[in-house]
Design an enzyme around this catalytic site. Structure first.
Site, PDB file in Angstrom:
ATOM      1  N   ASP A   1       0.831  -1.206   0.000  1.00  0.00           N
ATOM      2  CA  ASP A   1       0.000   0.000   0.000  1.00  0.00           C
ATOM      3  C   ASP A   1       0.866   1.256   0.000  1.00  0.00           C
ATOM      4  OD1 ASP A   1      -2.326   1.501   0.091  1.00  0.00           O
ATOM      5  OD2 ASP A   1      -3.203   0.344   1.726  1.00  0.00           O
TER       6      ASP A   1
ATOM      7  N   ASP B   1     -11.001   1.623  -3.202  1.00  0.00           N
ATOM      8  CA  ASP B   1     -11.656   1.234  -1.944  1.00  0.00           C
ATOM      9  C   ASP B   1     -13.165   1.266  -2.124  1.00  0.00           C
ATOM     10  OD1 ASP B   1      -9.302   0.847  -0.621  1.00  0.00           O
ATOM     11  OD2 ASP B   1      -9.341   2.742   0.475  1.00  0.00           O
TER      12      ASP B   1
HETATM   13  C1  GLA Z   1      -5.855   1.749   2.098  1.00  0.00           C
HETATM   14  C2  GLA Z   1      -6.265   0.601   1.199  1.00  0.00           C
HETATM   15  C3  GLA Z   1      -7.280  -0.264   1.896  1.00  0.00           C
HETATM   16  C4  GLA Z   1      -6.741  -0.752   3.205  1.00  0.00           C
HETATM   17  C5  GLA Z   1      -6.312   0.411   4.059  1.00  0.00           C
HETATM   18  C6  GLA Z   1      -5.620  -0.061   5.311  1.00  0.00           C
HETATM   19  O1  GLA Z   1      -6.863   2.681   2.228  1.00  0.00           O
HETATM   20  O2  GLA Z   1      -6.760   1.051  -0.021  1.00  0.00           O
HETATM   21  O3  GLA Z   1      -7.648  -1.348   1.069  1.00  0.00           O
HETATM   22  O4  GLA Z   1      -5.672  -1.641   2.976  1.00  0.00           O
HETATM   23  O5  GLA Z   1      -5.425   1.269   3.366  1.00  0.00           O
HETATM   24  O6  GLA Z   1      -5.236   0.981   6.118  1.00  0.00           O
END
Ligand code: GLA
Length: 717
Positions: free
Chosen positions: A461, A530
């Site tokens: 990430d 997301d």
């Molecule tokens: C980001 C990612 C999510 C998740 C969060 C965790 O927003 O896109 O899928 O992994 O971080 O903090």
């Protein structure tokens, strides 16, 4: 002079099966774009080409055409591809043709290297073009090198410039934000410049994606018309400049964004730009996208031809709130669903500053002992017991100020020394221009895999853009940070790739905020957003599918938009790389059975979904319905996905015209992914039609039922 005479009327042809890009020299020894378009049929015609004294400004200063790599100060008054301040302060560069080499990379790809030089300075510019015949993709990058006594400064260093000549140009761009990735919009280009760019550094694509589509003569259309699609393989600041000049020619300059990035180049060192990758099609964007998909699977994407794992993720379900028991339970649920892997998300690390929310612990990659007392080995074992693989989330480029890492190595953090710090998601970016930081970031992956060889997957990430732009490492070379950061990242990824060539990884960036074809050399797939509301996903996935094959796009079934049925959510995620991020206890028995059966169906149809050709039939941007198809290479198996979004009362429903089928084959059509105990309501279900009929007459498969979906399997008899 000799050089000019020798090289006069040199013609360099770069071609794929359907496209020609041709350069010619002029009497002045310079090399100009003479043709870019549909492939010419007759070799002999090529001698008739000349650079035709095209070019914008009537400068009288030596500019006689569309310079292959337009340098500043050479007699053309429009945006240059190359800007150099030479060591004596002179800001002009004139490039003449020096040599050309071609080599075959495999039976399908040919690399052409064109070398240019400046008669006044010991400067060499090498333009590389790799043309993939069958996939109709050309990628191009530039290398700049000199032997001047002192360093030179690069102020512009594009990967490529292309010139187009049409009565009208329409630009389709892909803008975004968190949970709003890849929103498409189109506008005509008028004289002057339109720029698509980012200055965000790390989460680079969050607001504007590094992709464009150009409709030539008319707006880009899915099924017809001439289009150019382009993208830059750079995991950082990029810039596309579209400039319509005084002759109404369009110049497209693609490269790293030179914003705040003047680069010092010492003698003997090579500055290599990222790859600009493009394709054109005379039959609309659908075909151009298939060029990209096929090329990515065969040449670019990590493990592009390989399989992909279905998974159960815990982020939407648990957030930071979990313990060993909860995770063991989820692994059992993964098994029950029939997916290949359980993916543990954020919140498993940090002790002095436990990562129980996004305000602490980032950077401290030790398992949180009071949450997971038996560590990762226990989780790997539990997964093994459940019969699923184990994957884990990391965000190794970032740090919370509340972390042991920040306390120990404040000098590893990108942060202004003399101003108040501002934060994005309570975190800061580590300084990857610093080799020590590169070692640390590599060490996060290496350490986890050394201690736990059972880890089968990483989700990598990157939640913050670069804020407080200042590198403690680069000292008086601050302008190189944006470029050196990305190069540092690639050094880390190269080391991971060399040591663990087979580990699949998901690229994620607060959803889909980092997404480019250079990163995808190291990542098997990316998290598109997301936002897993299936209605929104129809648009987001439609957008990403313009450039990426289905197997690269992760799509999870979650509880976003609970007003939609589980079937609708699954049907939307089935188009891409399927995963779940939902508690099974919240589902009814029928829904659970439906999900299990969908996973079985998905596994059975993976060769069509992951490696088939994608046909986008009906756009969600044009009404309340959308449909796409996957067709396998042999045209013997196909899948049709149909979605009704928010249809109007009594609206007219048009037949869906299939594509990509063999007109002379007979196809049996069957609705699949039905809820337990239900039957298909379509009259034609189970019937056989010729490919010709399905493509010309079509079938009425849309309905007026809100947020509903139907999937059909076609089997050639
Ligand atoms: C980001 C990612 C999510 C998740 C969060 C965790 O927003 O896109 O899928 O992994 O971080 O903090």
């Amino acid at each position: 002079m000799t050089l000019h005479a020798e090289n006069e009327n040199r013609v360099i042809r770069i071609s794929t099966d359907e496209t020609d890009l041709i350069y010619c020299t002029n009497s002045n020894g310079r090399l100009y774009q003479a043709y870019f378009g549909e492939k010419l049929l007759h070799e002999a015609d090529i001698t008739a080409l000349s650079s035709d004294e095209k070019g914008g400004a009537d400068s009288g200063a030596g500019q006689k055409g569309w310079d292959i790599y337009l340098p500043a100060g050479s007699g053309d008054y429009f945006e240059p591809a190359l800007g150099i301040t030479h060591s004596d302060g002179n800001r002009s560069t004139v490039l003449t043709f020096a040599s050309v080499d071609t080599k075959s990379l495999d039976g399908n790809a040919t690399e052409t290297i064109i070398r240019l030089q400046d008669g006044q300075y010991p400067l060499e510019v090498a333009l590389h073009y790799v043309a993939y015949k069958k996939e109709n993709i050309i990628k191009t990058w530039t290398e700049i090198k000199h032997q001047e006594k002192k360093p030179i400064h690069l102020t512009e260093y594009a990967s490529s410039i292309l010139y187009l000549e049409h009565p009208a140009y329409y630009l389709t761009e892909f803008s975004g934000d968190w949970a709003k990735e890849m929103q498409m919009s189109t506008q005509p280009l008028q004289p002057g410049k339109k720029v698509l760019e980012t200055k965000l550094g790390t989460r680079a694509a969050m607001f504007m994606y590094p992709f464009f589509e150009l409709g030539l003569g008319q707006p880009a259309h899915e099924h017809q018309g001439e289009v150019l699609l382009g993208t830059i393989g750079w995991t950082g600041n990029y810039r596309f400049t579209f400039e319509v000049d005084n002759m109404h020619h369009l110049r497209v300059i693609s490269g790293i964004n030179p914003y705040a990035s003047r680069y010092e180049l010492p003698a003997g060192e090579t500055f290599a730009t990222p790859e600009f990758i493009f394709t054109r099609s005379d039959e609309g964007t659908g075909k151009a996208s298939r060029h990209f998909h096929a090329w990515a699977r065969h040449y670019q994407l990590k493990d592009g031809k390989g399989d992909r794992m279905t998974l159960l993720n815990n982020w939407e379900n648990t957030g930071f709130q979990f313990d060993e028991q909860k995770l063991s339970g989820l692994m059992q649920e993964a098994k029950h669903l029939g997916v290949d892997m359980f993916l543990l998300d954020d919140g498993w690390f940090g002790n002095k500053y436990p990562r129980n929310n996004d305000r602490a612990g980032l950077g401290d990659w030790q398992v949180m002992e009071n949450k997971l007392p038996h560590g990762i080995p226990f989780l790997v074992k539990e997964a093994e017991k459940a019969g699923v693989k184990f994957g884990i989330w990391i965000e190794p480029e970032m740090v919370n100020p509340k972390s042991e890492l920040a306390e120990k190595h404040p000098d590893w953090i990108i942060k202004l020394p003399n101003r108040e710090t501002y934060y994005y998601r309570n975190q800061l970016v580590l300084d990857l221009s610093n080799p020590e930081v590169q070692d640390f970031v590599f060490g996060v992956v290496d350490g986890l895999l050394t201690d736990n060889p059972g880890i089968a997957y990483f989700k990598w990430d990157c939640n913050s853009p670069i804020t407080n732009v200042y590198s403690p490492y680069l000292k008086d070379k601050q302008e190189q940070l944006y470029v050196d950061y990305v190069r540092g990242l690639y050094k880390v990824l190269d080391r991971i790739q060399a040591k663990y060539p087979h580990i699949p990884m998901m690229l994620c960036s607060g959803g889909g905020g980092r997404c480019d074809y250079e990163a995808l050399k190291y990542f098997t797939e990316f998290w598109a957003s997301d936002n897993t509301d299936p209605v929104e996903r129809l648009y987001i996935q439609w957008g990403f599918s313009q450039f990426f094959p289905s197997k690269a796009m992760c799509a999870h079934v979650t509880s976003w938009n609970r007003r939609t049925s589980v079937k609708f959510r699954v049907d939307v995620a089935m188009m891409c790389k399927l995963g779940f991020d939902i508690g099974l206890d919240g589902l009814s028995a029928d829904e659970r059975t439906f999900c299990q059966e969908a996973v079985t169906t998905y596994n059975r149809l993976k060769p069509v979904i992951l490696d088939g050709d994608l046909y986008r039939l009906v756009s969600p941007y044009e009404g309340e319905h959308t449909a796409v198809m996957h067709v396998d290479e042999a045209q013997s198996k196909a899948l049709l996905y149909t979605y009704n979004i928010y249809p109007r009362f009594g609206e007219a429903l048009y037949p869906i015209h299939f594509q990509g089928l063999n007109p002379n084959k007979q196809y049996k059509i069957e609705e699949i992914n039905l809820m337990p105990g239900t039957k298909s309501a379509f009259q034609g279900n189970g019937q056989t039609y010729s490919g010709d009929y399905l493509m010309k007459v079509g079938l009425r498969l849309f309905t007026t039922e809100t947020t509903s979906s139907h999937l059909f399997e076609l089997t050639a008899l």
